[in-house]
Design a protein around this motif. Structure first.
Motif, PDB file in Angstrom:
ATOM      1  N   LEU A   1      27.315  24.944  -0.363  1.00 47.88           N
ATOM      2  CA  LEU A   1      28.171  23.774  -0.534  1.00 47.88           C
ATOM      3  C   LEU A   1      28.644  23.655  -1.982  1.00 47.88           C
ATOM      4  N   GLY A   2      29.772  23.021  -2.160  1.00 45.78           N
ATOM      5  CA  GLY A   2      30.356  22.912  -3.487  1.00 45.78           C
ATOM      6  C   GLY A   2      29.600  21.944  -4.387  1.00 45.78           C
ATOM      7  N   SER A   3      29.856  22.066  -5.674  1.00 45.40           N
ATOM      8  CA  SER A   3      29.224  21.209  -6.677  1.00 45.40           C
ATOM      9  C   SER A   3      30.117  21.139  -7.897  1.00 45.40           C
ATOM     10  N   ARG A   4      30.092  19.996  -8.578  1.00 44.69           N
ATOM     11  CA  ARG A   4      30.845  19.907  -9.825  1.00 44.69           C
ATOM     12  C   ARG A   4      30.224  20.766 -10.919  1.00 44.69           C
ATOM     13  N   ASP A   5      28.975  21.214 -10.705  1.00 45.26           N
ATOM     14  CA  ASP A   5      28.257  21.956 -11.732  1.00 45.26           C
ATOM     15  C   ASP A   5      28.318  23.468 -11.549  1.00 45.26           C
ATOM     16  N   THR A   6      28.954  23.934 -10.488  1.00 45.78           N
ATOM     17  CA  THR A   6      29.026  25.373 -10.239  1.00 45.78           C
ATOM     18  C   THR A   6      30.434  25.764  -9.805  1.00 45.78           C
TER      19      THR A   6
ATOM     20  N   GLY B   1      32.704  23.132 -18.643  1.00 43.15           N
ATOM     21  CA  GLY B   1      32.277  23.864 -17.464  1.00 43.15           C
ATOM     22  C   GLY B   1      32.713  23.187 -16.184  1.00 43.15           C
ATOM     23  N   ARG B   2      32.597  21.872 -16.143  1.00 44.54           N
ATOM     24  CA  ARG B   2      33.028  21.159 -14.940  1.00 44.54           C
ATOM     25  C   ARG B   2      34.542  21.235 -14.761  1.00 44.54           C
ATOM     26  N   ALA B   3      35.264  21.276 -15.875  1.00 40.44           N
ATOM     27  CA  ALA B   3      36.715  21.460 -15.774  1.00 40.44           C
ATOM     28  C   ALA B   3      37.023  22.841 -15.190  1.00 40.44           C
ATOM     29  N   ARG B   4      36.295  23.855 -15.653  1.00 44.93           N
ATOM     30  CA  ARG B   4      36.447  25.209 -15.096  1.00 44.93           C
ATOM     31  C   ARG B   4      36.176  25.202 -13.601  1.00 44.93           C
ATOM     32  N   ASN B   5      35.064  24.597 -13.215  1.00 43.82           N
ATOM     33  CA  ASN B   5      34.677  24.581 -11.807  1.00 43.82           C
ATOM     34  C   ASN B   5      35.719  23.854 -10.954  1.00 43.82           C
ATOM     35  N   GLY B   6      36.205  22.717 -11.464  1.00 48.18           N
ATOM     36  CA  GLY B   6      37.207  21.959 -10.721  1.00 48.18           C
ATOM     37  C   GLY B   6      38.505  22.715 -10.568  1.00 48.18           C
ATOM     38  N   LEU B   7      38.940  23.387 -11.639  1.00 48.47           N
ATOM     39  CA  LEU B   7      40.181  24.163 -11.574  1.00 48.47           C
ATOM     40  C   LEU B   7      40.049  25.304 -10.571  1.00 48.47           C
ATOM     41  N   LEU B   8      38.905  25.979 -10.571  1.00 51.58           N
ATOM     42  CA  LEU B   8      38.703  27.073  -9.621  1.00 51.58           C
ATOM     43  C   LEU B   8      38.689  26.569  -8.182  1.00 51.58           C
ATOM     44  N   ARG B   9      38.143  25.378  -7.966  1.00 50.13           N
ATOM     45  CA  ARG B   9      38.164  24.804  -6.621  1.00 50.13           C
ATOM     46  C   ARG B   9      39.600  24.507  -6.179  1.00 50.13           C
ATOM     47  N   ILE B  10      40.391  23.951  -7.078  1.00 50.74           N
ATOM     48  CA  ILE B  10      41.783  23.645  -6.728  1.00 50.74           C
ATOM     49  C   ILE B  10      42.544  24.924  -6.407  1.00 50.74           C
TER      50      ILE B  10
ATOM     51  N   ALA C   1      38.321  20.348  19.995  1.00 53.01           N
ATOM     52  CA  ALA C   1      38.634  18.905  20.022  1.00 53.01           C
ATOM     53  C   ALA C   1      37.774  18.108  19.043  1.00 53.01           C
ATOM     54  N   LEU C   2      37.530  18.684  17.873  1.00 57.74           N
ATOM     55  CA  LEU C   2      36.871  17.964  16.793  1.00 57.74           C
ATOM     56  C   LEU C   2      37.900  17.646  15.712  1.00 57.74           C
ATOM     57  N   PRO C   3      37.796  16.489  15.055  1.00 51.50           N
ATOM     58  CA  PRO C   3      38.795  16.126  14.046  1.00 51.50           C
ATOM     59  C   PRO C   3      38.728  17.040  12.830  1.00 51.50           C
ATOM     60  N   ARG C   4      39.858  17.253  12.223  1.00 49.92           N
ATOM     61  CA  ARG C   4      39.900  18.055  10.999  1.00 49.92           C
ATOM     62  C   ARG C   4      39.173  17.336   9.867  1.00 49.92           C
ATOM     63  N   LEU C   5      38.592  18.126   8.982  1.00 48.64           N
ATOM     64  CA  LEU C   5      37.851  17.579   7.840  1.00 48.64           C
ATOM     65  C   LEU C   5      38.681  17.750   6.580  1.00 48.64           C
ATOM     66  N   ARG C   6      38.822  16.701   5.800  1.00 45.69           N
ATOM     67  CA  ARG C   6      39.632  16.754   4.582  1.00 45.69           C
ATOM     68  C   ARG C   6      38.746  17.097   3.391  1.00 45.69           C
ATOM     69  N   THR C   7      38.066  18.209   3.508  1.00 42.52           N
ATOM     70  CA  THR C   7      37.156  18.661   2.465  1.00 42.52           C
ATOM     71  C   THR C   7      37.604  20.024   1.956  1.00 42.52           C
ATOM     72  N   SER C   8      36.879  20.557   1.007  1.00 47.48           N
ATOM     73  CA  SER C   8      37.263  21.819   0.388  1.00 47.48           C
ATOM     74  C   SER C   8      37.160  22.977   1.374  1.00 47.48           C
ATOM     75  N   ALA C   9      37.853  24.063   1.060  1.00 41.69           N
ATOM     76  CA  ALA C   9      37.723  25.289   1.838  1.00 41.69           C
ATOM     77  C   ALA C   9      36.262  25.710   1.887  1.00 41.69           C
ATOM     78  N   MET C  10      35.866  26.273   2.989  1.00 43.68           N
ATOM     79  CA  MET C  10      34.491  26.666   3.289  1.00 43.68           C
ATOM     80  C   MET C  10      33.612  25.470   3.633  1.00 43.68           C
TER      81      MET C  10
ATOM     82  N   ARG D   1      21.894  21.633  -9.921  1.00 46.87           N
ATOM     83  CA  ARG D   1      23.056  20.804  -9.593  1.00 46.87           C
ATOM     84  C   ARG D   1      22.657  19.344  -9.648  1.00 46.87           C
ATOM     85  N   SER D   2      23.566  18.511 -10.075  1.00 46.79           N
ATOM     86  CA  SER D   2      23.317  17.069 -10.093  1.00 46.79           C
ATOM     87  C   SER D   2      23.774  16.406  -8.806  1.00 46.79           C
ATOM     88  N   ASP D   3      24.365  17.165  -7.897  1.00 50.71           N
ATOM     89  CA  ASP D   3      24.954  16.593  -6.692  1.00 50.71           C
ATOM     90  C   ASP D   3      24.585  17.390  -5.446  1.00 50.71           C
ATOM     91  N   LEU D   4      23.317  17.805  -5.356  1.00 50.61           N
ATOM     92  CA  LEU D   4      22.850  18.459  -4.151  1.00 50.61           C
ATOM     93  C   LEU D   4      23.043  17.544  -2.940  1.00 50.61           C
TER      94      LEU D   4
END
Length: 433
Positions: A139-144, A159-168, A190-199, A221-224
């Motif tokens: 799962l994604g994290s702002r720290d990785t 580092g978090r800016a790097r991680n966020g840019l790579l996610r985008i 027939a399950l609703p789409r999820l508005r979350t990141s790829a993967m 990670r600070s957001d496990l």
């Protein structure tokens, strides 16, 4: 308890000890997976539930199961593998599991963390789901950084800016087609789409996420995800019978033992096994090469005098004799080596192998050689460095102590039991949500 696993060794092996512990405690355990693993599931005390034939690629290499994947590398290999092996199989897996649940009303589902058919079945029925990791935390994290980059963690502002840019970039460019595949798979059931990141838009996160490793080998990670637990190493059940090869006594010689392995499904012998064989041919070491079930050892050509090759040797028996493991970055093998205090040389392959290698480097337990830097000289130097620099062995032994302090099957079973008990209370009105 209903277990569901992708029919591949890396997705099954960690579940075996947990299944046995659950069965030992008196729970009725059924296991949905490929027929190749029926004997192991039954040895663990579970009743086998076969997946339909068109989903069952157990016992084959990736290239044998999916010929169109042959020759792919890097991000192309990663994306097509995820699409064909995990996403496009999920709807039919869900149908199989719903049929099992009609005659076996399980209290909870336990699945490897990429068996998305189990995720769909959980969403459709409300049965709580536990994941048992088959690799690094997915799962994604702002720290990785996102998976696939093989980068170390960073929780600094930069580092978090790097991680966020790579996610985008990943969401909007690199992984865009994989996001569409996940959306289509969910639409199909027939399950609703999820508005979350790829993967992460393929399935809702589970109630429990059990990581089959120790905290010192996973990025902080600070957001496990709430419900995430490190349970320790899970390495499968030792074989009931083991007939050692004829050269086994040589493991007790004074020469260091170097194990070279590319896991159980990879079959590109020219990328790691052959260069390693040549690099170590004239060294004062005993080299043990395990080729994997899909590779004939004869493809290695004439073996130097100090090399012994087998398709498979159980790690339970082999690793206590090994001084260095050379690996393509397979998660289970890396964890098994560290649990025995064996330092590493990692030449990461595709899929999540670069991310596993990054954790080896971050933990200080070995040397990583980048894909573009692989050469006989680099391999020879890396093995020599790990053999002779005590820092790597000392760190591997520290990690081994951490693994040995865990009773992973017991801890995992306790957590799964707690999930099933909660569901039982909800079903009988004993808990108010």
């Amino acid at each position: 308890m209903l277990i569901a696993t992708t029919p591949a060794p890396g997705h099954v092996v960690g579940v075996l000890e947990v299944a046995r512990e659950l069965a030992r405690r008196g729970h009725e355990v059924r296991w949905y997976t490929g027929r190749t693993f029926q004997e192991q599931a039954e040895q663990a005390g579970a009743r086998f539930e076969p997946m339909r034939a068109e989903l069952d690629f157990g016992g084959k290499s990736r290239e044998e199961a999916y010929p169109s994947h042959a020759g792919l590398t890097g991000i192309a290999s990663f994306k097509i593998g995820v699409r064909d092996i995990f996403y496009r199989t999920a709807p039919a897996q869900m149908e199989d599991l719903l049929a099992v649940l009609e005659r076996f009303p399980a209290d909870c589902l336990l699945a490897d963390d990429m068996c998305y058919g189990a995720c769909f079945a959980s969403e459709r029925t409300g049965i709580p789901l536990a994941w048992l990791s088959n690799s690094v935390y997915i799962l994604g994290s702002r720290d990785t950084a996102p998976l696939g980059h093989g980068l170390p963690p960073s929780s600094s502002s930069l580092g978090r800016a790097r991680n966020g840019l790579l996610r985008i970039v990943g969401d909007q460019v690199i992984m865009r087609d994989l996001r569409w595949e996940a959306d289509r798979a969910r639409d199909q059931v027939a399950l609703p789409r999820l508005r979350t990141s790829a993967m992460e838009n393929i399935a809702r996160p589970p109630a429990l996420y059990l990581l089959g490793t120790v905290p010192s080998f996973e990025f902080p990670r600070s957001d496990l995800l709430p419900g995430t637990h490190f349970v320790g190493g899970l390495f499968g059940l030792p074989p009931e019978h083991f007939d050692p090869p004829g050269w086994w006594a040589e493991l007790h010689d004074k020469r260091p033992v170097v194990l070279v392995t590319q896991g159980t499904t990879a079959n590109d012998v020219d990328r790691l096994l052959v260069p390693a064989l040549r690099a170590l041919a004239d060294q004062d070491v005993l080299v043990v090469i395990t080729t994997g079930s899909a590779v004939d050892a004869g493809r290695l050509g004439p073996l130097p005098d100090n090399v012994r090759a087998e398709r498979f040797v159980p790690y339970h028996h082999l690793l206590p004799h090994v001084d260095v493991m050379v690996s393509n970055g397979g998660y289970n093998g890396i964890n098994a080596a560290l649990a025995e205090g064996v330092p590493l040389v990692v030449v990461p392959g595709s899929e999540e192998n670069p991310d596993v290698a990054a954790r080896v480097a971050w933990a200080g337990a070995g040397v990583v050689i980048g894909r573009r830097a692989v050469s006989e000289a680099r391999l020879r130097d890396a093995v020599s460095t790990v053999l002779n620099d005590e820092r790597y062995r000392r760190r591997a032994r520290e990690l081994a102590q951490e693994y040995q302090s865990c009773d992973a099957p017991r801890r995992a079973a306790d957590l799964v039991e707690s999930l099933a008990d909660f569901q039982g209370q909800v079903s009988t009105g004993g808990v108010t949500r």
